[in-house]
Design a protein around this motif. Structure first.
Motif, PDB file in Angstrom:
ATOM      1  N   UNK A  37       0.823  -1.213   0.000  1.00 43.75           N
ATOM      2  CA  UNK A  37       0.000   0.000   0.000  1.00 43.75           C
ATOM      3  C   UNK A  37       0.860   1.267   0.000  1.00 43.75           C
ATOM      4  N   UNK A  38       2.013   1.225   0.662  1.00 44.51           N
ATOM      5  CA  UNK A  38       2.897   2.378   0.809  1.00 44.51           C
ATOM      6  C   UNK A  38       3.636   2.716  -0.483  1.00 44.51           C
ATOM      7  N   UNK A  39       3.865   1.718  -1.317  1.00 43.29           N
ATOM      8  CA  UNK A  39       4.612   1.904  -2.559  1.00 43.29           C
ATOM      9  C   UNK A  39       3.819   2.776  -3.537  1.00 43.29           C
ATOM     10  N   UNK A  40       4.497   3.736  -4.148  1.00 43.47           N
ATOM     11  CA  UNK A  40       3.894   4.589  -5.184  1.00 43.47           C
ATOM     12  C   UNK A  40       4.640   4.351  -6.492  1.00 43.47           C
ATOM     13  N   UNK A  41       3.912   3.954  -7.540  1.00 42.11           N
ATOM     14  CA  UNK A  41       4.539   3.642  -8.817  1.00 42.11           C
ATOM     15  C   UNK A  41       4.071   4.595  -9.913  1.00 42.11           C
ATOM     16  N   UNK A  42       4.915   4.710 -10.940  1.00 47.00           N
ATOM     17  CA  UNK A  42       4.575   5.414 -12.166  1.00 47.00           C
ATOM     18  C   UNK A  42       4.396   4.383 -13.273  1.00 47.00           C
ATOM     19  N   UNK A  43       3.648   4.742 -14.286  1.00 47.44           N
ATOM     20  CA  UNK A  43       3.304   3.779 -15.327  1.00 47.44           C
ATOM     21  C   UNK A  43       4.521   3.202 -16.057  1.00 47.44           C
ATOM     22  N   UNK A  44       5.601   3.991 -16.141  1.00 52.58           N
ATOM     23  CA  UNK A  44       6.781   3.521 -16.867  1.00 52.58           C
ATOM     24  C   UNK A  44       7.887   3.010 -15.953  1.00 52.58           C
ATOM     25  N   UNK A  45       7.600   2.796 -14.667  1.00 53.77           N
ATOM     26  CA  UNK A  45       8.604   2.307 -13.731  1.00 53.77           C
ATOM     27  C   UNK A  45       9.026   0.877 -14.045  1.00 53.77           C
ATOM     28  N   UNK A  46      10.310   0.640 -13.930  1.00 52.22           N
ATOM     29  CA  UNK A  46      10.872  -0.709 -13.976  1.00 52.22           C
ATOM     30  C   UNK A  46      11.047  -1.144 -12.530  1.00 52.22           C
ATOM     31  N   UNK A  47      10.329  -2.172 -12.092  1.00 54.65           N
ATOM     32  CA  UNK A  47      10.178  -2.502 -10.673  1.00 54.65           C
ATOM     33  C   UNK A  47      10.711  -3.900 -10.387  1.00 54.65           C
ATOM     34  N   UNK A  48      11.378  -4.047  -9.221  1.00 58.58           N
ATOM     35  CA  UNK A  48      11.801  -5.367  -8.765  1.00 58.58           C
ATOM     36  C   UNK A  48      11.556  -5.487  -7.267  1.00 58.58           C
ATOM     37  N   UNK A  49      11.093  -6.671  -6.855  1.00 59.72           N
ATOM     38  CA  UNK A  49      10.970  -6.985  -5.428  1.00 59.72           C
ATOM     39  C   UNK A  49      12.056  -7.979  -5.056  1.00 59.72           C
ATOM     40  N   UNK A  68       1.454  -0.503 -14.981  1.00 60.08           N
ATOM     41  CA  UNK A  68       2.876  -0.864 -14.951  1.00 60.08           C
ATOM     42  C   UNK A  68       3.028  -2.176 -15.709  1.00 60.08           C
ATOM     43  N   UNK A  69       3.782  -2.199 -16.800  1.00 60.34           N
ATOM     44  CA  UNK A  69       3.767  -3.371 -17.687  1.00 60.34           C
ATOM     45  C   UNK A  69       4.422  -4.619 -17.120  1.00 60.34           C
ATOM     46  N   UNK A 160      21.071  -1.762  -7.920  1.00 63.72           N
ATOM     47  CA  UNK A 160      19.987  -1.942  -8.891  1.00 63.72           C
ATOM     48  C   UNK A 160      19.354  -0.636  -9.339  1.00 63.72           C
ATOM     49  N   UNK A 161      19.306   0.351  -8.440  1.00 67.40           N
ATOM     50  CA  UNK A 161      18.528   1.555  -8.711  1.00 67.40           C
ATOM     51  C   UNK A 161      19.262   2.557  -9.594  1.00 67.40           C
ATOM     52  N   UNK A 162      18.489   3.208 -10.454  1.00 68.81           N
ATOM     53  CA  UNK A 162      18.981   4.372 -11.170  1.00 68.81           C
ATOM     54  C   UNK A 162      19.113   5.529 -10.181  1.00 68.81           C
ATOM     55  N   UNK A 163      19.862   6.561 -10.558  1.00 70.89           N
ATOM     56  CA  UNK A 163      19.920   7.744  -9.714  1.00 70.89           C
ATOM     57  C   UNK A 163      18.521   8.323  -9.522  1.00 70.89           C
ATOM     58  N   UNK A 164      18.229   8.655  -8.296  1.00 72.04           N
ATOM     59  CA  UNK A 164      16.914   9.131  -7.831  1.00 72.04           C
ATOM     60  C   UNK A 164      15.877   8.005  -7.812  1.00 72.04           C
ATOM     61  N   UNK A 165      16.286   6.778  -8.087  1.00 69.01           N
ATOM     62  CA  UNK A 165      15.385   5.642  -7.981  1.00 69.01           C
ATOM     63  C   UNK A 165      14.967   5.415  -6.542  1.00 69.01           C
ATOM     64  N   UNK A 166      13.777   4.804  -6.346  1.00 66.17           N
ATOM     65  CA  UNK A 166      13.179   4.706  -5.009  1.00 66.17           C
ATOM     66  C   UNK A 166      13.273   3.288  -4.442  1.00 66.17           C
ATOM     67  N   UNK A 167      13.652   3.238  -3.173  1.00 63.69           N
ATOM     68  CA  UNK A 167      13.633   1.999  -2.393  1.00 63.69           C
ATOM     69  C   UNK A 167      12.501   2.090  -1.385  1.00 63.69           C
ATOM     70  N   UNK A 168      11.613   1.089  -1.388  1.00 61.27           N
ATOM     71  CA  UNK A 168      10.534   1.015  -0.406  1.00 61.27           C
ATOM     72  C   UNK A 168      10.741  -0.222   0.458  1.00 61.27           C
TER      73      UNK A 168
END
Length: 246
Positions: A37-49, A68-69, A160-168
């Motif tokens: 619930x806390x995670x906020x995503x954008x439509x073009x985000x590349x996401x990994x858990x 998110x594809x 793994x993260x790009x610069x300014x990429x988010x860790x939740x």
């Protein structure tokens, strides 16, 4: 051959998700729901858990953020990844969530650096030295960090993260100073913090955190979340975390 593990089949999020999960192992809890619930995503985000277990967080994110594809998720335990893939198929999400066996400590061999916008992780709550190790391997990995430490998680996330990429992530509140130390050490300053309390008048049990790779200073402290109110009933905010759409 992957050994069979005892499991249960459960409805999650008011039946919006159906999940097979270990009977004796990392199971879906309120922390699972709150992190998703806390995670906020954008439509073009590349996401990994990282450390997906039976896949609940990744699958909830796919349900909650349908534009998110693709979401990737890894776990070191092959039997749990097999279960996660089954859960993706059950929920018709195999085309949007990819589960893979992987060791966080060897992340360099799995993905190129700076290849993700978002990392999501529910790291082990305790270090080996700070708690009694469970005799059940699945539980020991998820709770006591026998397969990775909190520092391993932060280092892998930075890689793994790009610069300014988010860790939740979600973590026991008593470990917040340790977490902040590792985040600062890895140039991933804390940007957003929400404390979770069992009920008013009690100490915080866990914290929800957003950090960013190579971001500037400044942290937003969000209003606290209470699991129950003074009468012992679940709060509206907690219940809202279990809802996906209407």
């Amino acid at each position: 051959m992957i050994p069979l593990i005892e499991s249960t089949f459960d409805d999650i999020l008011y039946g919006k998700l159906k999940m097979r999960q270990p009977l004796h192992g990392p199971r879906i809890s309120v922390d699972t729901i709150l992190l998703s619930w806390f995670v906020k995503l954008k439509n073009d985000d590349n996401v990994i858990e990282l450390g997906t277990a039976s896949g609940a967080v990744a699958l909830i994110l796919a349900k909650r953020w349908p534009k998110v594809p693709l979401i990737r998720a890894i776990d070191i335990q092959e039997d749990l990844i097999k279960m996660a893939k089954e859960n993706a198929a059950i929920n018709v999400l195999s085309d949007r969530v990819v589960f893979e066996v992987g060791d966080i400590r060897k992340i360099h061999a799995l993905y190129p650096t700076q290849s993700f916008d978002v990392v999501v992780v529910n790291p082990p709550y305790n270090e080996i030295s700070g708690s009694r190790i469970s005799p059940k391997r699945n539980l020991a990995i998820s709770r006591q960090g026998i397969a990775c430490t909190l520092e391993d998680v932060i280092k892998a996330s930075f890689y793994l993260l790009k610069d300014k990429g988010r860790l939740y992530l979600i973590l026991r509140a008593k470990r917040i100073s340790e977490l902040c130390y590792f985040l600062e050490k890895s140039r991933m300053p804390l940007k957003r913090l929400k404390s979770v309390y069992p009920k008013p008048g009690r100490e915080a049990s866990v914290v929800l955190v957003e950090a960013r790779r190579n971001a500037g200073r400044g942290t937003r402290i969000e209003p606290p979340l209470y699991i129950c109110d003074e009468t012992g009933n679940y709060t509206p905010e907690l219940l809202s975390a279990y809802k996906i759409g209407e």
